[in-house]
Design a protein around this motif. Structure first.
Motif, PDB file in Angstrom:
ATOM      1  N   PRO A  65      66.529  43.072  39.574  1.00  0.00           N
ATOM      2  CA  PRO A  65      66.515  41.744  38.862  1.00  0.00           C
ATOM      3  C   PRO A  65      66.139  40.590  40.064  1.00  0.00           C
ATOM      4  N   LYS A  66      65.307  39.520  39.600  1.00  0.00           N
ATOM      5  CA  LYS A  66      64.818  38.803  40.820  1.00  0.00           C
ATOM      6  C   LYS A  66      64.455  37.625  39.772  1.00  0.00           C
ATOM      7  N   ALA A  67      63.949  36.392  40.650  1.00  0.00           N
ATOM      8  CA  ALA A  67      63.513  35.119  39.748  1.00  0.00           C
ATOM      9  C   ALA A  67      62.520  35.372  38.923  1.00  0.00           C
ATOM     10  N   ALA A  68      61.580  36.285  39.071  1.00  0.00           N
ATOM     11  CA  ALA A  68      60.488  36.601  38.438  1.00  0.00           C
ATOM     12  C   ALA A  68      60.643  37.243  37.026  1.00  0.00           C
ATOM     13  N   CYS A  69      62.044  37.637  36.985  1.00  0.00           N
ATOM     14  CA  CYS A  69      62.391  38.109  35.478  1.00  0.00           C
ATOM     15  C   CYS A  69      62.982  37.054  34.733  1.00  0.00           C
ATOM     16  N   ASP A  70      63.125  35.712  35.045  1.00  0.00           N
ATOM     17  CA  ASP A  70      63.508  34.902  34.145  1.00  0.00           C
ATOM     18  C   ASP A  70      62.458  34.083  33.195  1.00  0.00           C
ATOM     19  N   ARG A  71      63.001  33.820  32.095  1.00  0.00           N
ATOM     20  CA  ARG A  71      61.998  33.273  31.329  1.00  0.00           C
ATOM     21  C   ARG A  71      62.338  31.950  30.846  1.00  0.00           C
ATOM     22  N   LEU A  72      61.443  30.814  30.678  1.00  0.00           N
ATOM     23  CA  LEU A  72      61.755  29.624  30.402  1.00  0.00           C
ATOM     24  C   LEU A  72      61.737  29.462  28.809  1.00  0.00           C
ATOM     25  N   LEU A  73      62.657  28.993  28.147  1.00  0.00           N
ATOM     26  CA  LEU A  73      62.753  28.848  26.612  1.00  0.00           C
ATOM     27  C   LEU A  73      62.648  27.567  26.134  1.00  0.00           C
ATOM     28  N   LEU A  74      62.061  26.954  25.270  1.00  0.00           N
ATOM     29  CA  LEU A  74      61.912  25.778  24.701  1.00  0.00           C
ATOM     30  C   LEU A  74      62.639  25.535  23.503  1.00  0.00           C
ATOM     31  N   ALA A  75      62.975  24.244  23.289  1.00  0.00           N
ATOM     32  CA  ALA A  75      63.369  23.922  21.837  1.00  0.00           C
ATOM     33  C   ALA A  75      62.370  24.270  20.697  1.00  0.00           C
ATOM     34  N   GLY A  76      62.882  24.799  19.778  1.00  0.00           N
ATOM     35  CA  GLY A  76      62.036  25.294  18.692  1.00  0.00           C
ATOM     36  C   GLY A  76      61.589  26.595  18.547  1.00  0.00           C
ATOM     37  N   GLU A  77      62.258  27.444  19.747  1.00  0.00           N
ATOM     38  CA  GLU A  77      61.892  28.769  20.048  1.00  0.00           C
ATOM     39  C   GLU A  77      62.872  29.618  19.450  1.00  0.00           C
ATOM     40  N   GLU A  78      63.884  29.056  18.937  1.00  0.00           N
ATOM     41  CA  GLU A  78      65.260  29.910  18.836  1.00  0.00           C
ATOM     42  C   GLU A  78      65.109  31.089  17.781  1.00  0.00           C
ATOM     43  N   SER A  79      64.009  30.850  17.099  1.00  0.00           N
ATOM     44  CA  SER A  79      63.859  32.006  16.128  1.00  0.00           C
ATOM     45  C   SER A  79      62.870  33.203  16.452  1.00  0.00           C
ATOM     46  N   LEU A  80      62.594  33.300  17.755  1.00  0.00           N
ATOM     47  CA  LEU A  80      61.906  34.359  18.402  1.00  0.00           C
ATOM     48  C   LEU A  80      62.476  35.435  18.540  1.00  0.00           C
ATOM     49  N   ALA A  81      61.894  36.719  18.299  1.00  0.00           N
ATOM     50  CA  ALA A  81      62.632  38.040  18.575  1.00  0.00           C
ATOM     51  C   ALA A  81      62.927  38.380  19.953  1.00  0.00           C
ATOM     52  N   GLU A  82      62.175  37.768  20.963  1.00  0.00           N
ATOM     53  CA  GLU A  82      62.225  38.016  22.196  1.00  0.00           C
ATOM     54  C   GLU A  82      61.970  36.814  23.223  1.00  0.00           C
TER      55      GLU A  82
END
Length: 351
Positions: free
Chosen positions: A33-50
């Protein structure tokens, strides 16, 4: 103490970027695990599967508008200076963090230093905060932490703490809960458990909320207290965690709104665990949790899959393995027929 935010600090949930408002962070599982594994989530993306394939900016240089820091979003009367709660509390926390012979004693100071150097915020929480604040520092078994650093970034900071402390340990991030933990290189007890402020808004494991949202993901008010070991402040997002902890008998009040049967079963096990632990000392008032569970029929567990029962059996063994079965059933009965039925099944199947 809550430092002013700047472009040299990290991006936090609520910040406004060119592409949208930051809603939190996801994580791509990795053996390293490292910072490159983090993903930015934005408002409106709550229904995404991943999580989307969008990395987290290295700093807040692209932020158009800063959100307040998590503690600043709370009502002022729910954040207390530690010395107003107990004038010895800051010293007790410092001594417990550095406790010789404890699993965490050799690394806690280095870990806190690295997180704050990176301009992230960190709180002691869960059982660590509860027992120290209750005046039972000798009962602390684990170092429970939460904060603003996403899991990958926290793993990088833990790696730096490892160098600073000179202690070798193996880091990992659970792909299911995003809990970051570490064990000594040669095995042994966990050194710490850290989870970025929890978020229940996405269909996949996500994090990066604020103290109020994180508290709603926990089980009881007494486990929803947050201690800042740098600023020596105590946050009580539910507004009653401190009062419930000080009450005699101690009040065990559920705050998690879950309707999921497996989650409800785990809350029951933890309620019985704490009631068994506090019987004969502080005492335990289960009335409000019992009222919360009153609507559950005794048949609520019939639909649980074998994998869920296997998980509950393990939880039961860890939480109540040393307690008399009849006492367990008596405490569960106080929580209602669904709880009594659950314990009856677990006591029957437990090896």
């Amino acid at each position: 103490m809550c430092p002013e935010r700047s472009t040299s600090g990290p991006v936090l949930a609520g910040d406004l970027l060119e592409e949208g408002t930051v809603a939190g962070f996801g994580f791509v599982p990795s053996g390293r695990p490292k910072a490159a594994c983090d993903r930015l989530l934005l408002a409106g993306e709550e229904s995404l599967a991943e999580p989307p394939d969008r990395t987290v900016p290295a700093d807040a240089g692209t932020v158009r508008s800063f959100a307040p820091a998590p503690a600043q979003r709370m009502a002022p009367d729910r954040v207390h200076r530690a010395v107003t709660v107990d004038d010895a509390l800051p010293d007790t926390v410092a001594e417990t963090l550095a406790l010789p012979g404890s699993p965490w004693g050799a690394v806690a100071g280095s870990l806190i230093t690295e997180v704050r150097k990176a301009h992230h915020l960190l709180w002691l929480t869960g059982g660590f905060a509860r027992d120290v604040i209750a005046g039972s520092a000798g009962e602390v078994n684990d170092l429970d932490l939460t904060g603003t650093a996403p899991p990958g970034r926290f793993s990088d900071l833990a790696k730096s703490a490892r160098r600073r402390s000179g202690m070798e340990f193996r880091r990992k991030v659970s792909p299911f809960s995003l809990v970051c933990s570490a064990v000594p290189a040669r095995g042994g007890e966990r050194l710490y458990e850290y989870r970025t402020l929890n978020s229940a808004e996405f269909a996949f494991p996500a994090c990066g909320s604020d103290l109020d949202a994180d508290a709603r993901c926990r089980d009881f008010t007494v486990n929803s207290l947050y201690y800042d070991p740098v600023g020596n402040t105590l946050a009580d997002p539910t507004g009653r965690g401190l009062a419930d902890l000080r009450a005699r008998p101690r009040r065990l009040v559920c705050v998690n709104p879950t309707d999921d049967p497996l989650d409800q079963a785990r809350i029951i096990l933890r309620a019985v665990k704490f009631a068994a632990r506090w019987t004969g000392t502080a005492g335990c008032d289960l009335g409000e949790t019992a009222a919360r569970l009153a609507h559950l029929p005794a048949t609520v567990w019939d639909g649980l899959a074998p994998a869920a029962w296997q998980r509950l059996t393990g939880d039961h063994r860890r939480a109540l393995g040393g307690h008399d079965p009849q006492s367990q059933l008596s405490l569960a009965t106080a929580l209602g027929p669904a709880a009594a039925g659950l314990l009856a099944v677990l006591l029957e199947v437990r090896p």
